[in-house]
Design a protein around this motif. Sequence first.
Motif, mmCIF file in Angstrom:
data_model
loop_
_atom_site.group_PDB
_atom_site.id
_atom_site.type_symbol
_atom_site.label_atom_id
_atom_site.label_comp_id
_atom_site.label_asym_id
_atom_site.label_seq_id
_atom_site.Cartn_x
_atom_site.Cartn_y
_atom_site.Cartn_z
ATOM 1 N N GLU A 68 0.836 -1.196 0.000
ATOM 2 C CA GLU A 68 0.000 0.000 0.000
ATOM 3 C C GLU A 68 0.875 1.253 0.000
ATOM 4 O O GLU A 68 0.550 2.252 -0.667
ATOM 5 C CB GLU A 68 -0.909 -0.025 1.231
ATOM 6 C CG GLU A 68 -2.037 0.987 1.204
ATOM 7 C CD GLU A 68 -2.962 0.837 2.392
ATOM 8 O OE1 GLU A 68 -3.745 1.770 2.650
ATOM 9 O OE2 GLU A 68 -2.889 -0.214 3.073
ATOM 10 N N TYR A 69 1.979 1.223 0.733
ATOM 11 C CA TYR A 69 2.929 2.334 0.688
ATOM 12 C C TYR A 69 3.540 2.461 -0.701
ATOM 13 O O TYR A 69 3.691 3.569 -1.236
ATOM 14 C CB TYR A 69 4.039 2.124 1.727
ATOM 15 C CG TYR A 69 5.164 3.127 1.607
ATOM 16 C CD1 TYR A 69 5.052 4.400 2.166
ATOM 17 C CD2 TYR A 69 6.329 2.823 0.904
ATOM 18 C CE1 TYR A 69 6.069 5.329 2.031
ATOM 19 C CE2 TYR A 69 7.347 3.743 0.764
ATOM 20 C CZ TYR A 69 7.223 4.996 1.335
ATOM 21 O OH TYR A 69 8.239 5.915 1.180
ATOM 22 N N ILE A 70 3.891 1.334 -1.310
ATOM 23 C CA ILE A 70 4.481 1.354 -2.646
ATOM 24 C C ILE A 70 3.505 1.936 -3.666
ATOM 25 O O ILE A 70 3.906 2.637 -4.601
ATOM 26 C CB ILE A 70 4.914 -0.075 -3.050
ATOM 27 C CG1 ILE A 70 6.176 -0.467 -2.285
ATOM 28 C CG2 ILE A 70 5.172 -0.184 -4.548
ATOM 29 C CD1 ILE A 70 7.399 0.382 -2.577
ATOM 30 N N GLU A 71 2.198 1.676 -3.498
ATOM 31 C CA GLU A 71 1.220 2.278 -4.413
ATOM 32 C C GLU A 71 1.239 3.791 -4.288
ATOM 33 O O GLU A 71 1.176 4.506 -5.286
ATOM 34 C CB GLU A 71 -0.181 1.748 -4.112
ATOM 35 C CG GLU A 71 -1.231 2.358 -5.043
ATOM 36 C CD GLU A 71 -2.622 1.829 -4.786
ATOM 37 O OE1 GLU A 71 -3.448 1.876 -5.724
ATOM 38 O OE2 GLU A 71 -2.897 1.368 -3.661
ATOM 39 N N GLY A 72 1.323 4.290 -3.054
ATOM 40 C CA GLY A 72 1.380 5.733 -2.883
ATOM 41 C C GLY A 72 2.622 6.337 -3.495
ATOM 42 O O GLY A 72 2.572 7.428 -4.091
ATOM 43 N N ARG A 73 3.739 5.640 -3.400
ATOM 44 C CA ARG A 73 5.008 6.166 -3.913
ATOM 45 C C ARG A 73 5.182 5.918 -5.410
ATOM 46 O O ARG A 73 5.681 6.783 -6.135
ATOM 47 C CB ARG A 73 6.163 5.520 -3.135
ATOM 48 C CG ARG A 73 7.557 5.922 -3.609
ATOM 49 C CD ARG A 73 7.824 7.396 -3.408
ATOM 50 N NE ARG A 73 9.147 7.771 -3.873
ATOM 51 C CZ ARG A 73 9.428 8.121 -5.124
ATOM 52 N NH1 ARG A 73 8.468 8.151 -6.048
ATOM 53 N NH2 ARG A 73 10.657 8.460 -5.476
ATOM 54 N N TYR A 74 4.761 4.727 -5.878
ATOM 55 C CA TYR A 74 5.080 4.348 -7.255
ATOM 56 C C TYR A 74 3.875 3.981 -8.121
ATOM 57 O O TYR A 74 4.037 3.799 -9.330
ATOM 58 C CB TYR A 74 6.015 3.128 -7.254
ATOM 59 C CG TYR A 74 7.405 3.401 -6.745
ATOM 60 C CD1 TYR A 74 8.269 4.268 -7.423
ATOM 61 C CD2 TYR A 74 7.881 2.769 -5.604
ATOM 62 C CE1 TYR A 74 9.564 4.490 -6.967
ATOM 63 C CE2 TYR A 74 9.174 2.978 -5.146
ATOM 64 C CZ TYR A 74 10.008 3.843 -5.826
ATOM 65 O OH TYR A 74 11.295 4.051 -5.377
ATOM 66 N N GLY A 75 2.702 3.784 -7.548
ATOM 67 C CA GLY A 75 1.552 3.442 -8.363
ATOM 68 C C GLY A 75 1.009 2.044 -8.096
ATOM 69 O O GLY A 75 1.665 1.210 -7.469
ATOM 70 N N PRO A 76 -0.209 1.763 -8.594
ATOM 71 C CA PRO A 76 -0.911 0.514 -8.255
ATOM 72 C C PRO A 76 -0.291 -0.758 -8.823
ATOM 73 O O PRO A 76 -0.371 -1.814 -8.197
ATOM 74 C CB PRO A 76 -2.312 0.733 -8.840
ATOM 75 C CG PRO A 76 -2.127 1.759 -9.913
ATOM 76 C CD PRO A 76 -1.025 2.647 -9.449
ATOM 77 N N THR A 77 0.327 -0.694 -10.005
ATOM 78 C CA THR A 77 0.880 -1.916 -10.598
ATOM 79 C C THR A 77 2.044 -2.450 -9.772
ATOM 80 O O THR A 77 2.160 -3.655 -9.539
ATOM 81 C CB THR A 77 1.345 -1.659 -12.041
ATOM 82 O OG1 THR A 77 0.289 -1.041 -12.786
ATOM 83 C CG2 THR A 77 1.715 -2.969 -12.721
ATOM 84 N N SER A 78 2.904 -1.551 -9.322
ATOM 85 C CA SER A 78 4.020 -1.970 -8.465
ATOM 86 C C SER A 78 3.513 -2.566 -7.165
ATOM 87 O O SER A 78 4.114 -3.502 -6.612
ATOM 88 C CB SER A 78 4.936 -0.781 -8.165
ATOM 89 O OG SER A 78 5.580 -0.325 -9.332
#
Length: 545
Positions: A108-118
């Motif tokens: 969920e943190y990665i989605e905020g930083r890099y987007g939903p696919t990551s």
Amino acid sequence: MHIHWIDLTIIISYLLGITAFGVYVGRNSASSSSNYFLASRSLRWPTIGLALFATNISTVHLIGLAASGYDQGMVVGNFEWLAPFLLILLGLVFAPFYFRSKISTLPEYIEGRYGPTSRTVLAVMAVIGALFIHIGVTLYAGAVVFQSFVDLDIIYSILVISALTLIYTALGGLRAVVVTEAIQTVILLIGAIAVTYFALVALSDMGITSLDQLKASAKPDQLSMIRTEGDYSWYAMLLGYPILGIWYWCSDQTIVQRVLGAKTERDAQLGPIFAGFLKIMPVLFMVLPGVIAYVLFQEQIADNKDATLIVMIKELLPVGLQGVVIAGLLAALMSTVAGALNSTATLVSIDIVKRVKPDVEDHKLVYYGRVTVAVVLLLAIAWSTQGEKFGGIFEGINQMIAVLAPPISAVFIWGIFWPRGTEKAALYTLIGGFLCGAIVFCLDFPAVSGLFLGNDEAGNPVRFFTDQLGIPFMLQAWWLFVISSIILIVVSYLTPKPEQAVVEKFCWKSPLLVLTEKPISGITDARIMSLLLIAVMALCYALFI
């Protein structure tokens, strides 16, 4: 049976008791997904620290560290004494962002930083890591212990301990996991300290009463933490361990989920630092006994190094205490497996099911989490049956981490400190780095490499990297991290900059803000406690150089 009825009674009573207690404390956890997966964000720093330690110190550690101490010596303790520095990184650098954004999972943190696919890719990688590393190898290690004392086929040993852990993990959620972990940590440490004490008494009976005498009786450099060559050379540890540690301690859902359940930001920061102090103990009570076992029981153990701890329990401990120590071993197993199962349930429910079905009812998320626990456990049981091919329990688990961790570590460490990292760069890094790691693992894992490269004259599978190129797994981790970092940096410069709002929310504006963002609140401030931990670790290393 190879165990006294008193010890067996203690073990059975413990297993049934901890299962019942876990179900009791987690009896209302299914009332909401937040309660089930994150204990309603109510955890204080002592519980977080104990839970971090208990989830980390599994049966793999208890058996594997003793075995590696017997075989390699104190140098393996670097895996434990370098961990506090990564726990400081978790507490000071990552925990503030995790807590402030109120995330439930690290993807969920990665989605905020890099987007939903990551986010989706990382969730899948995290489930794979939990299945193969945290659960599969741990089940095998526990079955080895169980089988050593009870004449039961290893698959049935795995099934027994899996079933008991499944009950309270599936029913009780994170609250049941962390409360039982706190109890199991105490049992685990009692067992480890007991083995060490009786080993030292046995040494004294042999006339070995000083560190110098122990060094003279052990293998050359077996009591030194520093090596200049081999898999555990100082430069391999210095380059490779941070790559493993950033993934394991700072970006692995199984570990960090305890921090995500913190009541306050202070709890989220102090919990990991408290765990850092606890990590001093495994070297003294788990690795050192392995060295002593080389002096005491070299003939009994011979080349079967994974039997080191089991031989010590049988030879040194009296009836009654054997049961307590074995209960501690199973406690460690249940802690790690329970924590990993809970994290996979969280990942699948929050990062996959809820994204596919945004309107899914809250109680349904708990249901999907429970189904995930059962399915992942079944897959891990199947993988654990390959445990004898790991080439050593502790080495096997770290070799797997060494090929999974680099792309994840690269995405997190660059993402939190380098504002230029982009969405496509993170995606290509995760996929490209994972594929590179998978290739390395297949060529270097005996059960797989033999299919590609055949066997040598002795009939052993040829391992490409270790046998032909001579690259230790710690350096494999370093070079895979370098490749992943190059992918991330190059693709970032070839793609548009991320939005400023994203950078401000999910990146440190300056690394110095980690230390200067807030005024120091007192002696229990996380920064002060971190300095104290660093000083203690410097003293520890000074004693064993």
